[in-house]
Design an enzyme around this catalytic site. Structure first.
Site: not given
Length: 390
Positions: A140, A192, A194, A196-197, A214, A248, A347
């Protein structure tokens, strides 16, 4: 082409059929390794196109892109080499003396979700081990940078990879969530943000699906009192310009003893603040544009917040005067940053460095550890034992 829910469903169905009924997971590891070698060979022939699209999409310096796009060739070949060396099956003896075997089998269908900043490397890091193990993959891609994923699809078609083994879709978050939720997907591998993670981890937790995440970073560099400040500034200025700060693992919290803080800030500003900002296809440029207007505005918003919260802007913090258009931000250094301020905690994902003063080694270590992130860290010292202790 923006994938919709039905496109994701088709991709999952193709990958599911290829895994459940196709030849791929039933091949020997050495046979799958041969396919990885073919992907590597064909990837190399498309390196110029991969480099150009990466620069056009993400703003990465073309000089860097031309070198970096060859990295996946080595990644695919490295994993191909594991076919003969990885312990796919190991004999064991149980506690009551019975013979047993530990067999490492493919997980199944893998959803590999990549970001826009380094699509080439992350495509290889996610797909190569999955394919060698016997998994089928749905890759994706990010809407900002889909080309590398589509080029992988072309490579797979070109070499005649069995149908359904590699599938590519490009979608934004709403449709991507369908891939994460889909019961036909056995594992999600995500790189990607954080935010979304967290969402992906929660969804996978709900359905007891495997996931590897990650995520972001606010990574510290501690400069100890025995290390040359100009040498540290030169090293950090070079690493911080990689992919225009859109990394990142970038070292963006720079922690130095209070008595050396001002001297380090001066050295860092003279190194980082003088980088040539410009067209990423121009060989004289040392830092290029950010990926989008949205990302540029986000970074400049953090700069404004840093100033409003009391940090001292030493250099940068705006648009380069000689560039009338483009998503450019000048290399930025803040001094006297409070580790609990917004620019000390969050970030930024752009060319912005925060220098934080510390009262001794223990205080520096405490500041470095006082973060929700744990992606990367560095210690600058001439004493290996001291580095190890820190």
């Amino acid at each position: 082409a923006e994938a919709q829910v039905e496109d994701v469903d088709r991709a999952v169905a193709a990958a599911r059929t290829a895994f459940d009924d196709g030849p791929w997971p039933r091949l020997a590891h050495a046979e799958r390794a041969e396919w990885l070698g073919r992907i590597a060979d064909t990837w190399k022939t498309k390196s110029e196109l991969l480099a150009e699209t990466w620069t056009r999409e993400s703003g990465v310096l073309h000089a860097m892109a031309k070198r970096a796009v060859l990295g996946p060739v080595q990644t695919f070949r490295f994993h191909a080499g594991l076919a003969a060396t990885f312990p796919w099956e190991e004999p064991h003896v149980t506690s009551d003396g019975k013979r047993a075997s530990l067999v490492r089998e493919p997980v199944g269908v893998v959803g590999a979700i990549i970001p826009w900043n380094a699509p080439n490397a992350l495509i290889a890091h996610k797909t190569a081990p999955a394919l060698l193990a016997g998994c089928t993959v749905i890759l994706k891609a990010s809407p900002e940078a889909p080309s590398a994923a589509y080029l992988l699809a072309e490579i797979c078609e070109e070499i005649g990879l069995p149908p359904g083994v590699v599938n590519v879709v490009t979608a934004d978050r709403e449709v991507s969530e369908r891939l994460v939720r889909h019961p036909g997907v056995d594992k999600i591998s995500f790189t990607g943000s954080t935010a979304a993670g967290r969402r992906i981890g929660a969804i996978c937790g709900e359905r007891i699906a495997r996931c590897t995440l990650e995520l972001g970073g606010k990574s510290p560099a501690i400069i100890l009192d025995d290390y040359d400040l100009d040498a540290a500034a030169a090293s950090l200025a070079q690493s911080a310009r990689a992919m225009n700060g859109q990394v990142c693992s970038s070292l963006t919290r720079l922690i130095v003893g209070r008595e050396r803080h001002d001297a380090f800030v001066e050295a860092l500003a003279s190194r980082f603040g003088t980088l040539r900002v410009g067209d990423p296809f121009d060989a004289s440029s040392e830092i290029g544009p950010l990926v989008s207007a949205r990302q540029r505005d986000r970074v400049l918003g953090y700069v404004a917040q840093g100033r409003s919260e009391g940090a001292r802007l030493v250099t940068g913090g705006g648009r380069p005067e000689h560039l009338e258009r483009g998503y450019y931000v000048t290399p930025t250094v803040f001094a006297g940053v409070d580790n609990h301020s917004t620019i000390g905690r969050e970030e930024i994902f752009g060319p912005v460095l925060a220098v934080i003063p510390a009262d001794g080694d223990e205080h520096a270590i405490a500041i470095a550890n006082d973060t929700i992130y744990g992606l990367n860290a560095s210690v600058f010292t001439g004493d290996p034992e001291r580095a190890r202790a820190v």
